[in-house]
Design a protein around this motif. Structure first.
Motif, PDB file in Angstrom:
ATOM      1  N   LEU A 101       0.814  -1.226   0.000  1.00 54.95           N
ATOM      2  CA  LEU A 101       0.000   0.000   0.000  1.00 54.95           C
ATOM      3  C   LEU A 101       0.842   1.268   0.000  1.00 54.95           C
ATOM      4  N   GLY A 102       2.161   1.120   0.058  1.00 59.52           N
ATOM      5  CA  GLY A 102       3.042   2.279   0.049  1.00 59.52           C
ATOM      6  C   GLY A 102       3.526   2.659   1.432  1.00 59.52           C
ATOM      7  N   CYS A 103       4.101   3.851   1.514  1.00 62.53           N
ATOM      8  CA  CYS A 103       4.667   4.366   2.764  1.00 62.53           C
ATOM      9  C   CYS A 103       3.906   5.617   3.181  1.00 62.53           C
ATOM     10  N   PHE A 104       3.530   5.669   4.450  1.00 64.35           N
ATOM     11  CA  PHE A 104       2.782   6.804   4.991  1.00 64.35           C
ATOM     12  C   PHE A 104       3.643   7.539   6.016  1.00 64.35           C
ATOM     13  N   ASN A 105       3.636   8.860   5.923  1.00 61.47           N
ATOM     14  CA  ASN A 105       4.471   9.674   6.801  1.00 61.47           C
ATOM     15  C   ASN A 105       3.615  10.494   7.750  1.00 61.47           C
ATOM     16  N   ILE A 106       4.049  10.570   9.009  1.00 66.65           N
ATOM     17  CA  ILE A 106       3.449  11.478   9.988  1.00 66.65           C
ATOM     18  C   ILE A 106       4.328  12.718  10.027  1.00 66.65           C
ATOM     19  N   PRO A 112       0.874  22.320   2.921  1.00 67.19           N
ATOM     20  CA  PRO A 112       2.270  22.384   2.470  1.00 67.19           C
ATOM     21  C   PRO A 112       3.154  23.354   3.267  1.00 67.19           C
ATOM     22  N   ARG A 113       2.644  23.921   4.371  1.00 63.49           N
ATOM     23  CA  ARG A 113       3.480  24.804   5.185  1.00 63.49           C
ATOM     24  C   ARG A 113       4.468  23.959   5.980  1.00 63.49           C
ATOM     25  N   TRP A 114       5.694  24.389   5.967  1.00 69.18           N
ATOM     26  CA  TRP A 114       6.795  23.791   6.722  1.00 69.18           C
ATOM     27  C   TRP A 114       7.097  22.355   6.298  1.00 69.18           C
ATOM     28  N   ARG A 115       7.334  22.183   5.012  1.00 70.24           N
ATOM     29  CA  ARG A 115       7.978  20.956   4.563  1.00 70.24           C
ATOM     30  C   ARG A 115       9.421  20.964   5.070  1.00 70.24           C
ATOM     31  N   GLY A 116       9.976  19.798   5.347  1.00 70.87           N
ATOM     32  CA  GLY A 116      11.386  19.760   5.702  1.00 70.87           C
ATOM     33  C   GLY A 116      11.666  19.301   7.116  1.00 70.87           C
ATOM     34  N   ALA A 140       9.097  10.625  -3.880  1.00 71.88           N
ATOM     35  CA  ALA A 140      10.521  10.974  -3.926  1.00 71.88           C
ATOM     36  C   ALA A 140      10.804  12.405  -3.479  1.00 71.88           C
ATOM     37  N   GLY A 141       9.864  13.336  -3.633  1.00 71.80           N
ATOM     38  CA  GLY A 141      10.095  14.726  -3.255  1.00 71.80           C
ATOM     39  C   GLY A 141      10.119  14.917  -1.749  1.00 71.80           C
ATOM     40  N   LEU A 142      10.581  16.083  -1.316  1.00 74.17           N
ATOM     41  CA  LEU A 142      10.678  16.415   0.107  1.00 74.17           C
ATOM     42  C   LEU A 142       9.306  16.828   0.642  1.00 74.17           C
ATOM     43  N   ASP A 143       8.627  15.894   1.288  1.00 79.13           N
ATOM     44  CA  ASP A 143       7.309  16.153   1.889  1.00 79.13           C
ATOM     45  C   ASP A 143       6.312  16.711   0.879  1.00 79.13           C
ATOM     46  N   THR A 144       6.361  16.206  -0.336  1.00 82.31           N
ATOM     47  CA  THR A 144       5.503  16.716  -1.405  1.00 82.31           C
ATOM     48  C   THR A 144       4.333  15.796  -1.723  1.00 82.31           C
ATOM     49  N   GLY A 145       4.242  14.645  -1.071  1.00 80.29           N
ATOM     50  CA  GLY A 145       3.240  13.651  -1.428  1.00 80.29           C
ATOM     51  C   GLY A 145       1.824  14.069  -1.090  1.00 80.29           C
ATOM     52  N   LEU A 184     -11.692   5.956   3.500  1.00 78.46           N
ATOM     53  CA  LEU A 184     -12.274   7.164   4.094  1.00 78.46           C
ATOM     54  C   LEU A 184     -11.327   8.360   4.003  1.00 78.46           C
ATOM     55  N   TYR A 185     -10.067   8.081   3.731  1.00 80.31           N
ATOM     56  CA  TYR A 185      -9.044   9.127   3.672  1.00 80.31           C
ATOM     57  C   TYR A 185      -8.283   9.038   2.354  1.00 80.31           C
ATOM     58  N   PRO A 186      -8.946   9.357   1.258  1.00 78.10           N
ATOM     59  CA  PRO A 186      -8.273   9.274  -0.047  1.00 78.10           C
ATOM     60  C   PRO A 186      -7.168  10.309  -0.163  1.00 78.10           C
ATOM     61  N   PRO A 187      -6.123  10.043  -0.928  1.00 71.51           N
ATOM     62  CA  PRO A 187      -5.012  10.997  -1.070  1.00 71.51           C
ATOM     63  C   PRO A 187      -5.441  12.237  -1.847  1.00 71.51           C
ATOM     64  N   VAL A 188      -5.074  13.394  -1.316  1.00 65.08           N
ATOM     65  CA  VAL A 188      -5.398  14.684  -1.941  1.00 65.08           C
ATOM     66  C   VAL A 188      -4.095  15.411  -2.240  1.00 65.08           C
ATOM     67  N   PRO A 189      -3.862  15.831  -3.477  1.00 71.66           N
ATOM     68  CA  PRO A 189      -2.613  16.538  -3.796  1.00 71.66           C
ATOM     69  C   PRO A 189      -2.458  17.807  -2.954  1.00 71.66           C
ATOM     70  N   GLN A 190      -1.228  18.111  -2.606  1.00 73.23           N
ATOM     71  CA  GLN A 190      -0.968  19.346  -1.873  1.00 73.23           C
ATOM     72  C   GLN A 190      -1.174  20.557  -2.787  1.00 73.23           C
ATOM     73  N   PRO A 191      -1.730  21.644  -2.240  1.00 68.68           N
ATOM     74  CA  PRO A 191      -1.876  22.850  -3.053  1.00 68.68           C
ATOM     75  C   PRO A 191      -0.520  23.473  -3.360  1.00 68.68           C
TER      76      PRO A 191
END
Length: 300
Positions: A101-106, A112-116, A140-145, A184-191
Motif C-alpha cells: 500500500l506504500g509508505c505513509f508519513n506522519i 504544504p506549510r513547513w515541509r522539511g 521521492a520529493g521532500l514532503d511533497t506527497g 475514508l481518507y483518499p489521497p489529496v494533492p498538496q496545493p
C-alpha cells in the motif's frame, strides 16, 4: 496490517505504541543506529529502538537504504505498508515501492506549510498560531506527497518540547484512524500555494538576538527548548535561557536594565525566568544572579 515502522526520536514513540495497541503486526522497526551520548560518550539507543526492544519487535538500523542488499532485505518483509515518523534517512524509490500500500508519513506541520526537517521549531519562530500534523503518502520529493488527513494543534506559548509531545500524540491517533479505513481518507494533492520550507536548525540560530525585538527573542527561547537551547554569552560563559517573558519596558538592545536581568530589546524587554549555566542545574534568574553578577547597564 503487516507494517514496517520507521522512526527514531521521542516524537515517533507514541505512533509505534498506538499501532501496536490497534492490533497491527509490526514486522520490523527501522531507526537510526545508537549514537554516543552523555559525558562518557557511551553508545545510546534511540527512544524508538528502546521502545521496540521492550515490545519484543525486531530492530534494524542500517546506515543507508541505498544498498541493493538492504533494499532486498526490506522488500522481503512483504509489508502491507510502512509508517514513517521522523526516521532520519531518505527513502529511495525501491523502498517506497516495496510495501503493498506504500509508505505513509506522519509530518509535524499542516502541509504544504513547513515541509522539511524542523517544522516545529520554524512554526514557533515564525509566530504561527496554529500548527498540526499531516498524514501523507510518501514520494521521492521532500514532503511533497498527497495528503490523507490533518489535525490542528494550537501553538499558544508552548515550547518546542511541549509542542512536540502534543503533535506526537495527535499524529499517532490520526495515523491509526487513517489505517483503519484508507478509503475514508483518499489521497489529496498538496496545493501549490502556501509552500514553505523548514530548514534544519543551525545551533548558531539559538544565540539570542535582542536587536530583533522581545517578541522574536521570546520565540527563540521557546523554539529552542529543550534543544539546542537559546543562549546568551557573558564574560566568555554561555548561559542558556529556558523560559522568559516579555515586559513593556523600553531600553537599548542587549542592555541589562535592572537588578533582575531584564534585557532591553529596543522596544519591549525580555526577562529570563529560568536559566542554566554550563555544567549546572536549571535555576531562576535571581538564583543565577546570587552567584554570577550581571549588574544593570551590562551590555550582552
Amino acid at each position: 496490517m503487516r507494517l514496517v515502522f520507521m522512526g527514531t526520536p521521542d516524537f515517533a514513540v507514541p505512533a509505534l505504541d498506538a499501532l501496536v495497541e490497534a492490533g497491527h503486526d509490526i514486522a520490523a522497526v527501522y531507526c537510526q543506529p545508537p549514537r554516543p551520548a552523555g559525558r562518557g560518550k557511551a553508545l545510546q539507543a534511540s527512544p524508538v529502538q528502546q521502545r521496540a526492544e521492550a515490545l519484543g519487535i525486531e530492530v534494524r538500523h542500517p546506515l543507508t537504504l541505498r544498498d541493493p542488499d538492504e533494499q532486498a532485505r526490506f522488500g522481503a518483509i512483504n509489508a502491507d505498508a510502512a509508517v514513517v515518523a521522523a526516521y532520519g534517512l531518505i527513502l529511495p524509490k525501491p523502498i517506497l515501492a516495496a510495501p503493498r500500500l506504500g509508505c505513509f508519513n506522519i509530518h509535524a506541520s499542516l502541509l504544504p506549510r513547513w515541509r522539511g526537517a524542523a517544522p516545529i521549531h520554524r512554526a514557533i519562530l515564525a509566530g504561527d498560531e496554529i500548527t498540526g500534523v499531516t498524514i501523507m503518502d510518501m514520494e521521492a520529493g521532500l514532503d511533497t506527497g498527497p495528503m490523507r488527513a490533518k489535525a490542528e494543534v494550537s501553538v499558544q506559548r508552548k515550547t518546542a518540547g511541549e509542542l512536540t509531545e502534543e503533535l506526537a500524540r495527535a499524529g499517532a491517533s490520526l495515523m491509526v484512524q487513517v489505517l483503519a479505513d484508507l478509503d475514508l481518507y483518499p489521497p489529496v494533492p498538496q496545493p501549490e500555494e502556501g509552500v514553505t520550507y523548514a530548514a534544519k536548525i543551525d545551533k548558531a540560530e539559538a544565540r539570542l538576538d535582542f536587536t530583533e525585538g522581545a517578541v522574536a527573542a521570546e520565540r527563540q527561547v521557546r523554539a529552542f527548548n529543550p534543544a539546542p537551547g537559546a543562549f546568551l554569552e557573558l564574560s566568555g560563559e554561555r548561559i542558556r535561557v529556558l523560559a522568559a517573558q516579555i515586559e513593556p519596558v523600553s531600553g537599548p538592545a542587549g542592555q541589562v536594565l535592572d537588578e533582575h536581568m531584564l534585557i532591553g530589546c529596543g522596544g519591549d524587554a525580555l526577562r529570563p525566568t529560568r536559566v542554566q549555566r554550563a555544567g549546572r542545574g536549571v535555576m531562576t534568574a535571581d538564583e543565577l544572579l546570587r552567584g554570577f553578577a550581571i549588574p544593570p547597564a551590562t551590555q550582552l
